[in-house]
Design an enzyme around this catalytic site. Structure first.
Site, PDB file in Angstrom:
ATOM      1  N   LYS A 171      35.924  40.536  37.205  1.00 17.80           N
ATOM      2  CA  LYS A 171      36.938  40.112  38.182  1.00 17.80           C
ATOM      3  C   LYS A 171      37.134  38.612  38.080  1.00 17.80           C
ATOM      4  O   LYS A 171      36.170  37.856  38.218  1.00 17.80           O
ATOM      5  CB  LYS A 171      36.449  40.479  39.576  1.00 17.80           C
ATOM      6  CG  LYS A 171      37.382  40.094  40.687  1.00 17.80           C
ATOM      7  CD  LYS A 171      36.908  40.719  41.984  1.00 17.80           C
ATOM      8  CE  LYS A 171      37.959  40.649  43.062  1.00 17.80           C
ATOM      9  NZ  LYS A 171      37.634  41.544  44.168  1.00 17.80           N
ATOM     10  N   ASP A 199      33.912  41.553  53.426  1.00 17.40           N
ATOM     11  CA  ASP A 199      35.280  41.893  53.039  1.00 17.40           C
ATOM     12  C   ASP A 199      35.398  43.398  52.814  1.00 17.40           C
ATOM     13  O   ASP A 199      35.902  43.845  51.786  1.00 17.40           O
ATOM     14  CB  ASP A 199      35.653  41.113  51.776  1.00 17.40           C
ATOM     15  CG  ASP A 199      37.154  41.143  51.511  1.00 17.40           C
ATOM     16  OD1 ASP A 199      37.917  41.439  52.456  1.00 17.40           O
ATOM     17  OD2 ASP A 199      37.563  40.897  50.368  1.00 17.40           O
TER      18      ASP A 199
END
Lengths: 184, 1082
Positions: free
Chosen positions: B145, B238
């Site tokens: 990522k 998150d």
């Protein structure tokens, strides 16, 4: 016929004082329009020079605009007027930012706007003067594209160049100016 | 000035078609140069057309032997790679440019460290995810990522490293492992994770039409995974559907996997620098719906495991109802602050309520996704599931499930049809909540005022009794202290911040009455009197009566000094009050003294880490800032902030105050982004801790608007909101309100709405004069604004009056010798000249232009005005000095040379004129601007012997004539050409050019042309015609002489003077003597 069409007619016949008066007329009209628009602008809506310039053309020329096959004089004047308006504004703001009496913070408070943008605008303008010296035609492309917001096609038509030449000039000028402002 | 001249001044270089190089006659070196320029453009274009790898070879060949050209092309090619969208967007007429270029992204095939990118498998708010291959130490596929640009990479990686060990401890089938982190070549952070080939949980459930029970089972697994992480000390921060993927086990069972553990912390919990604040906003835009109230508050140190519980609650909500508690998209339309407000304050609808209020189609779809029917689905959710979700979503995290496991257990209890722990809130609890929310409404505002007056009567009676009977007893001292306390609390209760919407005039009256009473009745109790006076001083500040505050604080200070001594906490506190009053009155030096004394006492009494010390530091910093001691101001403010954070934590109004001052100082120091971050944090704290219409919230809004800059949309909206609150709370007659009105007036002027600006500024001024007197800085600022508005509107006398008052007020404040702000003086001179009040304009200029000021570049504006004024008055000799200085200050302005040349020619200073001509050629000989060329050539031809090479002047003359529209008459350039021909002895040609000028020129160029004609014909022996031309020239020149008809020629005395100098030369040649006009003028 209104003043503007009379003047533009004279400009096209090659009357130099008329060109100057015409420039002043365009300048005033653009400034008035910009002020008016800014005051009324809806949130989120942006005001583009190209829209202003075209609107100024319509307002000044009205229906008689069609009589003028060659609008080049107008757009040259408009690009120049737009440049002056933007630069004057940026200079004024910058002067206020730097100078003045800091005691009176509240006055500065409301005059302070996007200093970086002003600085960039002024930097572009300075660099553009140099470009005009070395590459006048390319600089003219920048003025029409950047300050009057014209498209490649419109610019090509006005300068009587091919679109690909305009694109070349534009690429070259952006690199040239970018280098001038930011260095290698 | 004549119109055409004026316009030309404004629009140099004038409209023109571009001169194509080669059309001009060029000398040899110019040819080379222009050839080089053309090649620069051509080779660049050709190189750019070629693929990058062929460019080197091409340049090798194209620039053979021209090393410089090659270097130049390479520079430009490099620039063209980095140019981004530079200039692509035209400047907004407000001057806003958008110039953010972003690096190109990574793509499949690229290598990052030991990973090879295979294909992009996802893209989200915070970055791009690739499937990638790792070769060593093990060969495996991973997810990589790459975080979006805009973060401090080193910081991100350092944070990740700090958590790496804890992350390694996590070992759970429902958690994706994070292996590695690093930075790409372009400097962006990336994370390497276990590759999960799954789809987001919400999509998975819908696609497979999982029933509510199946969903709950899946969800409970997610909770346990989160619980595992929490036990290892890792908070996710998150949790949202895109971070919970569902895949299949080898046995074919559903397996939810939570990904991205550790990444949110590394990427969001940074110190809020400009960039990270931006990122925090971006993340909020991405997933505000899952953000807990404490996260939405941006108080990130405060995030704990219970924030994850909240996000799990949102996830459950969505699994049950197909929507999140708050519609993120709709909220975002109202702005980020609104999102955050709603998340923090608004109770979401219960899941069953949400379902039953859905549109019928939507509900049917939601039900079908759960293999259910609408009524059945609603019934299954109503009750226990409602309470489970709402307990997880409590705003107050102490009321949420304590652990993720607790949430999972309750879900399982529901599935097993056992009694769940979550319960509907009790009636009492709801009442408490309602009361807290409306507390201020309950405290009936009007009653306070009535009670206060009543209490004054009571106190008065008590005091009287005291005096009569019980003066000396201890008991009585106690009693009167109680009374004082009571009175104090009443008075404080009436502070306008509390008594919103009340008339402050009444409060002022009460304060005045109380003061009177104090003097009469408290004589025997100096300590109590001092306490009351201190209190009243503070209240006076609150209602904007600063003079009253100063007097009261002085009195309190004297009382405290005599009762508790000079080193007491009370004395320090009284000094602090006094400092505040003085500060508000902008008596800065006195305020500084008071604060310094207070600081010294407090530091001696409490040491350096005390809240009181912080309070004084904060104020002293503000004083320094006003005194332009910005570095000291920042340092003190930061000290104060640090103490306050240490003493109070981050959620405290005093911390907010310090942040505000810090933000203001930082903006003054030009640190825009940091300033904005500080002020936004301040606003957030105040919003959380205060009611929405609290004056401190209003001022925070105004502060943020100020930091953002007055012309952005956000700033305008903030200002309007602030003004609304202020006006409602403080009433019309308050300095803060007046200041806001003034700011509106300034805005109106900037928008060109002069009439309204005028009215609004007048309104502000009249309030300010009443409240603050005539010399207060606020009044002066408003006057200056008013002057500017009137000047722009052409109301000269009104503008003059305003400017004059600013000047005289400054004199009163800063002493006779001080220089008022130069922009005001310039404005004053402009409006005086516009009214033809030349003598007054001169007086003002002379007062301002001290010898010391003249030596500084900042005097340029005034010097220009002075030269112009002297020119208008025909005082050439006096103007010369100033005009010479202007050339030093503005050597790039050709107009300054033009002006000085005409002046030197007029006074006949030949040697200075010749020196000037040398300077002109050195600087302007290569100008590309035909307009500049014309003026500079004209300047060098004005006197018969410029002392320079005429050949070089010719280059300017040629340039002047190289007008881009060949058919256009150019009277000024033609007049210059005529003069040039005359000076070179080509008299016929001179006659020809001058005649041409006469056909199209204005009065100024015609004057010049007549003069040249007269001289040329004289040389040709055509004496009669010469005299006729001279007579015509004199007639035209006399007609437009400055001073005689100043309005008509609009002060273009330079143009006039140039023509006149030539007329005088012609007259001398023909008649042996000048007309004397130039020497006769004063």
């Amino acid at each position: 016929m209104n003043d503007a069409t009379l003047l533009l007619g004279a400009v096209e016949r090659g009357d130099s004082p008329a060109a100057e008066s015409f420039l002043s007329l365009v300048y005033e009209e653009l400034r008035r329009l910009a002020t008016h628009k800014l005051a009324q602008e809806a949130p989120g809506q942006t005001l583009q020079p190209t829209a202003l310039v075209h609107e100024a053309w319509l307002r000044l020329m009205g229906n008689e605009g069609r009589r003028f096959a060659n609008r080049a004089h107008f757009f040259h004047a408009a690009a120049e007027a737009m440049r002056r308006i933007l630069i004057d504004r940026a200079r004024r703001r910058r002067a206020r930012r730097h100078g003045g009496d800091m005691e009176r913070v509240d006055l500065d408070e409301c005059n302070l706007v996007a200093p970086d943008d002003d600085d960039q605008l002024l930097a572009v303008n300075d660099a553009l003067e140099k470009l005009t010296r070395d590459h006048p035609l390319q600089a003219q492309v920048v003025k029409l594209r950047y300050f009057a917001g014209l498209t490649n096609e419109e610019t090509a038509q006005l300068l009587d160049l091919s679109v690909s030449t305009v694109k070349n000039h534009w690429t070259f000028s952006r690199a040239w100016l970018f280098h001038e402002i930011r260095g290698a | 000035m004549g119109l055409s001249r004026r316009v030309r001044d404004v629009f140099a270089p004038r409209v023109r078609r571009v001169a194509v190089p080669g059309r001009l006659r060029l000398n040899h070196s110019e040819h080379r140069m222009s050839d080089w320029r053309e090649r620069e453009a051509a080779v660049f274009a050709e190189a750019l057309r070629l693929p990058a790898e062929q460019r080197g070879a091409y340049l090798e060949q194209a620039c053979a032997g021209e090393e410089e050209l090659r270097r130049r092309i390479e520079e430009l090619l490099r620039a063209s790679e980095r140019v981004g969208d530079f200039l692509e967007e035209s400047p907004h007429p407000r001057g806003i440019l958008n110039g953010r270029g972003e690096a190109l992204g990574e793509k499949p095939g690229d290598r990052i460290g030991r990973y090879k990118l295979l294909q992009q498998i996802g893209e989200g708010g915070c970055g791009v995810v690739f499937m990638a291959e790792q070769d060593e130490p093990v060969r495996r596929r991973v997810a990589l990522k790459i975080i979006k640009p805009g973060m401090d990479t080193r910081n991100v990686i350092a944070r990740f490293e700090a958590e790496r060990q804890a992350l390694a401890l996590m070992d759970h089938p429902n958690i994706a492992k994070v292996f590695d982190a690093g930075a790409t070549e372009s400097g962006r952070p990336y994370f390497v994770m276990e590759l999960i080939r799954g789809i987001r949980i919400t999509d998975y459930c819908d696609q497979n039409a999982l029933t509510t029970a199946d969903r709950l089972t899946l969800f409970a697994q997610v909770c346990r995974a989160v619980q595992h992480a929490h036990q290892k000390g890792i908070i996710h921060r998150d949790i949202k559907p895109s971070n919970v993927l569902v895949t299949k086990t080898l046995e074919g069972d559903d397996l939810p996997v939570v990904i991205d553990f550790g990444i949110a912390k590394a990427t969001t919990n940074q110190r809020l620098t400009d960039k990270t604040l931006f990122t925090a906003f971006e993340m909020l835009i991405g997933t505000p719906a899952y953000m807990s109230p404490e996260q939405a508050a941006f108080a990130q140190v405060d995030v704990d495991t219970r924030s994850d519980i909240y996000s799990l609650g949102v996830l459950l909500y969505e699994l049950l109802t197909g929507s999140t508690p708050f519609d993120a998209g709709r909220l975002l339309e109202a702005g980020l602050d609104e999102v955050r407000r709603v998340i923090r304050e608004q109770e979401p609808a219960r899941p069953s309520t949400r379902l039953s209020t859905m549109a019928a189609d939507d509900l049917t779809t939601v039900a079908r996704h759960r293999r259910s029917e609408p009524p059945l689905l609603i019934r299954s959710v109503r009750g226990d599931l409602d309470w489970i979700v709402m307990k997880a979503l409590e705003k107050d995290r102490t009321r949420r499930y304590e652990t993720a496991n607790g949430l999972a257990l309750d879900v399982q209890r529901f599935l097993a049809q056992e009694t769940v722990l979550a319960r509907p809130p009790s009636r009492l609890y709801r009442l408490q909540k309602a009361f807290l929310r409306n507390q201020l409404l309950f405290s009936a505002i009007g009653i306070i005022a009535v009670l206060l007056i009543a209490s004054l009567v009571v106190v008065g009676v008590a005091w009287t009794k005291e005096r009569e009977a019980l003066r000396k007893s201890q008991r009585d001292e106690l009693k009167s202290r109680q009374v004082t306390q009571f009175l104090k609390s009443m008075l404080e209760g009436v502070g306008p911040s509390v008594a919103r919407g009340r008339d402050t005039a009444m409060l002022r009256e009460i304060l005045d009455k109380t003061s009177e009473q104090l003097g009469r009745q408290m004589g025997e109790h100096p300590a109590m009197e001092a306490e009351m006076r201190s209190l009243i001083a503070r209240l006076h500040v609150e209602v904007g009566n600063y003079e009253g505050a100063e007097a009261m604080a002085q009195a309190a200070l004297a009382l405290w000094r005599s009762t508790t001594g000079s080193e007491s906490a009370e004395t320090a506190s009284a000094l602090q009050d006094l400092g505040m009053a003085l500060w508000k009155l902008r008596k800065l030096a006195e305020a500084e003294t008071a604060y310094r004394e207070a600081l010294a006492i407090r530091q001696r009494l409490h040491g350096n880490q005390h809240a009181d010390v912080a309070a004084t530091l904060n104020q002293l910093g503000a004083v320094y800032r006003r005194q332009q001691r910005l570095a000291e101001a920042e340092s003190l403010t930061r000290q104060g902030l640090a103490i306050r954070r240490q003493q109070f934590g981050n959620e405290h109004l005093d911390v907010a105050d310090s942040l505000r001052n810090l933000g203001i100082v930082l903006r003054d120091r030009g640190m825009q982004a940091e300033a904005e971050a500080a002020v936004r944090e301040m606003l957030a704290i105040r919003r959380r801790l205060l009611d929405g219409d609290h004056p401190l919230v209003a001022s925070a809004l105004a502060d943020l608007a100020w930091v953002l800059g007055g012309e952005s949309e956000e700033a305008a909206a903030l200002e309007t909101e602030a003004f609304g609150i202020q006006h409602q709370v403080l009433g019309d007659r308050h300095p803060e309100v007046a200041k806001s009105i003034y700011i509106q007036g300034e805005r109106l002027r900037r928008r060109g709405n002069l009439g309204e600006s005028h009215a609004v500024l007048n309104a502000a001024l009249s309030i300010q004069r009443q409240l603050l007197g005539n010399d207060h800085p606020d009044v002066v600022a408003t006057l200056q604004g008013l002057g500017a508005t009137l000047e722009q509107d052409g109301q000269w006398s009104g503008a003059e009056a305003a400017y004059r008052e600013v000047v005289s007020s400054r004199r009163r404040q800063a002493g006779e010798e001080s220089t008022p702000p130069l922009d005001v003086v310039e404005g004053l001179v402009r409006v005086l000249v516009a009214q033809a009040k030349h003598a007054e304009a001169e007086t003002v200029l002379n007062e301002a232009l001290s010898p010391a000021l003249i030596r500084q570049r900042s005097s340029t504006g005034l010097l220009v005005l002075k030269v112009d004024l002297l020119g208008r008055l025909g005082r050439w000799r006096e103007a010369v000095d100033h005009a010479s200085r202007l050339i030093e200050y503005q050597p790039q302005e050709h107009y300054r040379f033009h002006t000085l040349a005409s002046l030197l020619a007029a006074v006949g200073d030949r040697s200075a004129y010749q020196r000037l001509c040398h300077q002109i050629l050195a600087r302007f000989v290569d100008t590309t601007d035909s307009y500049v060329a014309e003026r500079m050539a004209g300047a060098c031809l004005l006197l018969p012997d410029p002392g320079v090479d005429f050949g070089r002047v010719d280059r300017l003359t040629e340039k002047a004539l190289a007008h881009d529209v060949p058919t256009t008459p150019m009277p000024y350039s033609e007049a210059v050409k005529a003069l040039s021909e005359y000076r070179r002895g080509r008299f016929e040609s001179a006659v020809e050019w001058a005649t041409k000028t006469l056909s199209s020129g204005d009065a100024f160029s015609r004057t010049q042309a007549h003069a040249v004609l007269a001289m040329a014909r004289h040389q040709l022996g055509q004496e009669d015609q010469a005299r006729a031309s001279l007579a015509q020239g004199i007639a035209v020149s006399n007609e437009i002489v400055p001073g005689r008809d100043a309005g008509r020629i609009r002060g273009s005395w330079v143009a006039w003077l140039i023509g006149r100098v030539l007329i005088e030369e012609a007259c001398t040649r023909i008649f042996g003597a000048p007309t004397g006009v130039l020497s006769n003028t004063p």
